[in-house]
Structures are given as C-alpha cells and as structure tokens.
Enzyme design. Sequence first.
Site, PDB file in Angstrom:
ATOM      1  N   ASP A 118       0.839  -1.196   0.000  1.00 50.23           N
ATOM      2  CA  ASP A 118       0.000   0.000   0.000  1.00 50.23           C
ATOM      3  C   ASP A 118       0.875   1.247   0.000  1.00 50.23           C
ATOM      4  OD1 ASP A 118      -2.968   0.970   0.840  1.00 50.23           O
ATOM      5  OD2 ASP A 118      -1.477   2.216   1.848  1.00 50.23           O
ATOM      6  N   TYR A 132       2.851   9.637   0.414  1.00 52.72           N
ATOM      7  CA  TYR A 132       3.852   8.954   1.245  1.00 52.72           C
ATOM      8  C   TYR A 132       5.279   9.069   0.693  1.00 52.72           C
ATOM      9  CZ  TYR A 132      -0.325   6.373   2.884  1.00 52.72           C
ATOM     10  OH  TYR A 132      -1.553   6.019   3.357  1.00 52.72           O
ATOM     11  N   HIS A 182      -7.816   9.289  -1.755  1.00 49.56           N
ATOM     12  CA  HIS A 182      -7.206   9.193  -0.424  1.00 49.56           C
ATOM     13  C   HIS A 182      -8.121   9.733   0.695  1.00 49.56           C
ATOM     14  CE1 HIS A 182      -2.941   8.996   1.497  1.00 49.56           C
ATOM     15  NE2 HIS A 182      -3.850   8.674   2.377  1.00 49.56           N
ATOM     16  N   LYS A 196      -2.785   5.916  -4.088  1.00 53.93           N
ATOM     17  CA  LYS A 196      -3.906   6.805  -3.753  1.00 53.93           C
ATOM     18  C   LYS A 196      -3.740   8.201  -4.354  1.00 53.93           C
ATOM     19  CE  LYS A 196      -4.007   4.462   0.679  1.00 53.93           C
ATOM     20  NZ  LYS A 196      -2.584   4.353   1.060  1.00 53.93           N
TER      21      LYS A 196
HETATM   22  N1  NAP Z   1      -5.750   5.659   3.840  1.00 50.91           N
HETATM   23  C1  NAP Z   1      -5.235   6.389   4.801  1.00 50.91           C
HETATM   24  O1  NAP Z   1      -5.626   7.551   5.027  1.00 50.91           O
HETATM   25  C2  NAP Z   1      -4.167   5.806   5.678  1.00 50.91           C
HETATM   26  C3  NAP Z   1      -3.819   6.429   6.896  1.00 50.91           C
HETATM   27  C4  NAP Z   1      -2.837   5.843   7.698  1.00 50.91           C
HETATM   28  C5  NAP Z   1      -2.210   4.673   7.282  1.00 50.91           C
HETATM   29  N2  NAP Z   1      -2.554   4.109   6.067  1.00 50.91           N
HETATM   30  C6  NAP Z   1      -1.866   2.873   5.600  1.00 50.91           C
HETATM   31  O2  NAP Z   1      -1.842   1.913   6.631  1.00 50.91           O
HETATM   32  C7  NAP Z   1      -0.493   1.547   6.898  1.00 50.91           C
HETATM   33  C8  NAP Z   1      -0.322   1.180   8.349  1.00 50.91           C
HETATM   34  O3  NAP Z   1      -0.656   2.292   9.125  1.00 50.91           O
HETATM   35  P1  NAP Z   1       0.083   2.667  10.480  1.00 50.91           P
HETATM   36  O4  NAP Z   1       1.530   2.504  10.286  1.00 50.91           O
HETATM   37  O5  NAP Z   1      -0.459   3.980  10.907  1.00 50.91           O
HETATM   38  O6  NAP Z   1      -0.511   1.647  11.495  1.00 50.91           O
HETATM   39  P2  NAP Z   1      -0.195   0.297  12.243  1.00 50.91           P
HETATM   40  O7  NAP Z   1       0.073  -0.790  11.265  1.00 50.91           O
HETATM   41  O8  NAP Z   1      -1.320   0.161  13.197  1.00 50.91           O
HETATM   42  O9  NAP Z   1       1.117   0.667  13.064  1.00 50.91           O
HETATM   43  C9  NAP Z   1       2.355   0.387  12.575  1.00 50.91           C
HETATM   44  C10 NAP Z   1       3.282   0.391  13.753  1.00 50.91           C
HETATM   45  O10 NAP Z   1       3.042  -0.745  14.560  1.00 50.91           O
HETATM   46  C11 NAP Z   1       4.262  -1.253  15.022  1.00 50.91           C
HETATM   47  N3  NAP Z   1       4.367  -2.668  14.576  1.00 50.91           N
HETATM   48  C12 NAP Z   1       4.241  -3.162  13.337  1.00 50.91           C
HETATM   49  N4  NAP Z   1       4.377  -4.487  13.328  1.00 50.91           N
HETATM   50  C13 NAP Z   1       4.597  -4.846  14.602  1.00 50.91           C
HETATM   51  C14 NAP Z   1       4.806  -6.068  15.241  1.00 50.91           C
HETATM   52  N5  NAP Z   1       4.823  -7.228  14.549  1.00 50.91           N
HETATM   53  N6  NAP Z   1       4.991  -6.072  16.576  1.00 50.91           N
HETATM   54  C15 NAP Z   1       4.977  -4.904  17.273  1.00 50.91           C
HETATM   55  N7  NAP Z   1       4.775  -3.701  16.703  1.00 50.91           N
HETATM   56  C16 NAP Z   1       4.584  -3.674  15.400  1.00 50.91           C
HETATM   57  C17 NAP Z   1       5.379  -0.459  14.416  1.00 50.91           C
HETATM   58  O11 NAP Z   1       5.802   0.485  15.388  1.00 50.91           O
HETATM   59  P3  NAP Z   1       7.362   0.824  15.603  1.00 50.91           P
HETATM   60  O12 NAP Z   1       7.826   1.379  14.304  1.00 50.91           O
HETATM   61  O13 NAP Z   1       7.336   1.802  16.727  1.00 50.91           O
HETATM   62  O14 NAP Z   1       8.012  -0.491  15.945  1.00 50.91           O
HETATM   63  C18 NAP Z   1       4.711   0.267  13.287  1.00 50.91           C
HETATM   64  O15 NAP Z   1       5.235   1.536  13.070  1.00 50.91           O
HETATM   65  C19 NAP Z   1       0.350   2.743   6.421  1.00 50.91           C
HETATM   66  O16 NAP Z   1       1.673   2.399   6.124  1.00 50.91           O
HETATM   67  C20 NAP Z   1      -0.427   3.144   5.190  1.00 50.91           C
HETATM   68  O17 NAP Z   1      -0.064   2.329   4.097  1.00 50.91           O
HETATM   69  C21 NAP Z   1      -3.521   4.642   5.301  1.00 50.91           C
END
Ligand code: NAP
Length: 249
Positions: A54, A59, A122, A89
């Site tokens: 994604d 980004y 988006h 997006k």
């Molecule tokens: N459409 C939209 O508006 C929108 C908005 C936000 C995000 N997104 C998409 O969703 C994706 C994920 O979002 P997000 O990064 O905000 O949320 P998330 O997946 O809830 O959080 C990711 C964080 O969780 C931790 N993590 C990941 N895998 C782990 C594991 N196996 N064990 C422990 N901690 C773990 C990491 O933190 P640490 O780095 O601190 O270890 C990572 O930075 C983004 O990259 C993007 O592609 C879309």
Amino acid sequence: MDDNALVNIPEVLLSSGQRMPLLGMGTATSPLVGSDEIKTAILQAIELGYRHFDTATLYLTEEPLGEAIAEAVSRGLIKCREELFITSKLWCSDAHSDLVLPALQKSLQALQLEYIDLYLIHWPVSSRPGMYEFPIKKEDFLPMDFKGVWAAMEECHKLGLTKSIGVSNFSCKKLSDILEIAEVRPAINQVEINPLWQQKKQMEFCKANGIALIAYAPLGGTIRGSNRVMENEVLKEIANAKGKSVAQV
Ligand SMILES: NC(=O)c1ccc[n+]([C@@H]2O[C@H](COP(=O)([O-])OP(=O)(O)OC[C@H]3O[C@@H](n4cnc5c(N)ncnc54)[C@H](OP(=O)(O)O)[C@@H]3O)[C@@H](O)[C@H]2O)c1
C-alpha cells in the site's frame, strides 16, 4: 524458509472480479525515512511472503516500491509483477476531474508499472492543485466535485491503468453519494479499523453493498503516537493464552 515467513495468505474476491491478499504492508512512514530503507524493507517483506503493498503519492514511497518490485523480479524473488497487488492513492490536490488521470500516470511512472491493482481517492476532500501538503492548510481546502472525480477514476479503470477503484476515509453517507452516481462501483473503502476503533456501522454498510473494507492502522498506528492497542490488557491476555504476539492476535 524463514520462521517468520507468511504462507498461504488468504485472498478476498473484490466486486471488480480481482482477488486481493488479505494481509498487506503499508509504506507510510512518519517521520519520513530514506528511499533505500523503504526499498530494503519491501524486499524483505517480499522474501517473507507479502504480496500486497500500500502506497500513496503523499507517502513519497511509490519510487522505492517500484525499485523494489523491479529488483524482486530481477532477483527471482517473484516471477513477475502480476504476483503482487499494488495500491496507490490520489492526493487531495489532484482530486479534481481533470487532474486524476495525470496523477495516476505520474504514480505509474514512479512505480515503473503499466497498471496498479487498486487506485483510491485518499480523502473525501479536494485541496488547491499543486500542494502536496499534510496537514492541509485551512485556506487550501476546496469542495470536492464527487461526480467529476469519480467519473475520472472510472476512466482510469476503463483505460486499464488500475484494475480496481475505490475510496479511503469515506463515511457511509459519502459512500452512498458515490454509489448513487457510480457506473463502476467502488470495490474498497480503506479506513482506520482496529480493536479499539471497530467501525461496526461501516462494516455493515460495506457488507450490504458489496464493498470490501481495508483496515489501516490495525495496530493502532504509531503514526498517531498511540500504543493503546499494543498495550491493551485483553489483547495481551489472548496473546499469552495463544502463544502469539499482540500484533499477531
Ligand atoms: N488511507 C489512509 O488515510 C491511511 C492512513 C494511515 C495509514 N494508512 C496505511 O496503513 C499503513 C499502516 O498504518 P500505520 O503505520 O499507521 O498503522 P499500524 O500498522 O497500526 O502501526 C504500525 C506500527 O506498529 C508497530 N508494529 C508493526 N508491526 C509490529 C509487530 N509485529 N509487533 C509490534 N509492533 C509492530 C510499528 O511500530 P514501531 O515502528 O514503533 O516499531 C509500526 O510503526 C500505512 O503504512 C499506510 O499504508 C492509510
């Protein structure tokens, strides 16, 4: 094979007729990290078995993702690009009927791809053209021409530049508005969903309308600086009982 390797990731059939792996890797970072780091992480993810990635214009990860895909093919990690499901997006400043197609063409160029699998609006807002900023300044917001923008998304689909089209961060009301005017229905709504933000109304609405939901920030999103999901006592109890990590649960 690596102990952490993902095997047999289940897929969901989208209304477009396309299959999407249920588990994907997001490429948004905050603060921004360098392209080489992103590319390395994506290559490792491909080695582990991830097939769904994604990205978004905002980004700044389309280019390293494209480089990683090219390298994964040349190194034989995957046989061809068709093995991957790639989402990008449309940013708000390109959410104007005449800017959608050029924006997707630019994304395809950055990704070094002839098509992507899924293109999403988006956010359900438009902003002043040419400004790739987040957060968007109050004075740069513009009302979105939903009909014109969705028609341009449909055009991208008809041209074969994206296999599926959809939206992100749309409420049930805004999705209903799109469904009323759509010739090609949105296959996806990508919204925040996690154990502490379950979006039950969205889930029911999307199920009733044949729209698949993609959960972003499934672990509570450190991008927003919250660890309420990862520190949740109930999830920790389940994880302990099952011998899994909280993230796996
Ligand atoms: N459409 C939209 O508006 C929108 C908005 C936000 C995000 N997104 C998409 O969703 C994706 C994920 O979002 P997000 O990064 O905000 O949320 P998330 O997946 O809830 O959080 C990711 C964080 O969780 C931790 N993590 C990941 N895998 C782990 C594991 N196996 N064990 C422990 N901690 C773990 C990491 O933190 P640490 O780095 O601190 O270890 C990572 O930075 C983004 O990259 C993007 O592609 C879309």
